[in-house]
Design a protein around this motif. Structure first.
Motif, PDB file in Angstrom:
ATOM      1  N   ILE A 200      66.483  33.415 -54.466  1.00  0.00           N
ATOM      2  CA  ILE A 200      65.407  33.725 -55.402  1.00  0.00           C
ATOM      3  C   ILE A 200      64.196  32.891 -54.991  1.00  0.00           C
ATOM      4  O   ILE A 200      64.302  31.683 -54.805  1.00  0.00           O
ATOM      5  CB  ILE A 200      65.813  33.390 -56.848  1.00  0.00           C
ATOM      6  CG1 ILE A 200      66.987  34.277 -57.278  1.00  0.00           C
ATOM      7  CG2 ILE A 200      64.626  33.560 -57.800  1.00  0.00           C
ATOM      8  CD1 ILE A 200      67.565  33.919 -58.622  1.00  0.00           C
TER       9      ILE A 200
ATOM     10  N   VAL B  62      64.060  38.126 -56.309  1.00  0.00           N
ATOM     11  CA  VAL B  62      65.162  38.143 -55.352  1.00  0.00           C
ATOM     12  C   VAL B  62      64.605  38.519 -53.984  1.00  0.00           C
ATOM     13  O   VAL B  62      63.968  39.563 -53.840  1.00  0.00           O
ATOM     14  CB  VAL B  62      66.266  39.143 -55.781  1.00  0.00           C
ATOM     15  CG1 VAL B  62      67.372  39.211 -54.740  1.00  0.00           C
ATOM     16  CG2 VAL B  62      66.831  38.759 -57.145  1.00  0.00           C
TER      17      VAL B  62
ATOM     18  N   LEU C 195      73.124  38.003 -62.529  1.00  0.00           N
ATOM     19  CA  LEU C 195      72.870  38.457 -61.161  1.00  0.00           C
ATOM     20  C   LEU C 195      74.046  39.249 -60.614  1.00  0.00           C
ATOM     21  O   LEU C 195      73.893  40.296 -60.013  1.00  0.00           O
ATOM     22  CB  LEU C 195      72.587  37.254 -60.260  1.00  0.00           C
ATOM     23  CG  LEU C 195      71.436  36.334 -60.725  1.00  0.00           C
ATOM     24  CD1 LEU C 195      71.379  35.085 -59.864  1.00  0.00           C
ATOM     25  CD2 LEU C 195      70.122  37.070 -60.716  1.00  0.00           C
TER      26      LEU C 195
END
Length: 75
Positions: A37, A17, A71
């Motif tokens: 990402i 990330v 996420l």
């Protein structure tokens, strides 16, 4: 997906990330960038597939993610 009306956003690729554009409680529109990402030196934007409110973030900048990792959620 999670509970009724909640969408779980999962990593489509393994990587790291590198950016977060949203925080818990933010209101997002469909198509809005949520995070990025980095994989193989390319940044891949993860976008909201629906409008809603961002739930708890499960990742932070510099976190490594694997394919399928949760996420965040949008409800």
């Amino acid at each position: 997906s999670g509970p009724a009306g909640t969408q779980v956003v999962k990593a489509q690729i393994p990587g790291r990330v590198v950016r977060l554009w949203v925080a818990e409680g933010d209101t997002v529109e469909a198509g809005q960038p949520l995070l990025a990402i980095e994989a193989m030196k390319m940044e891949n934007e993860v976008r909201a597939t629906r409008a809603g409110t961002v739930g708890p973030l499960r990742v932070a900048v510099d976190a490594s993610v694997e394919l399928g990792d949760e996420l965040l959620t949008i409800s």
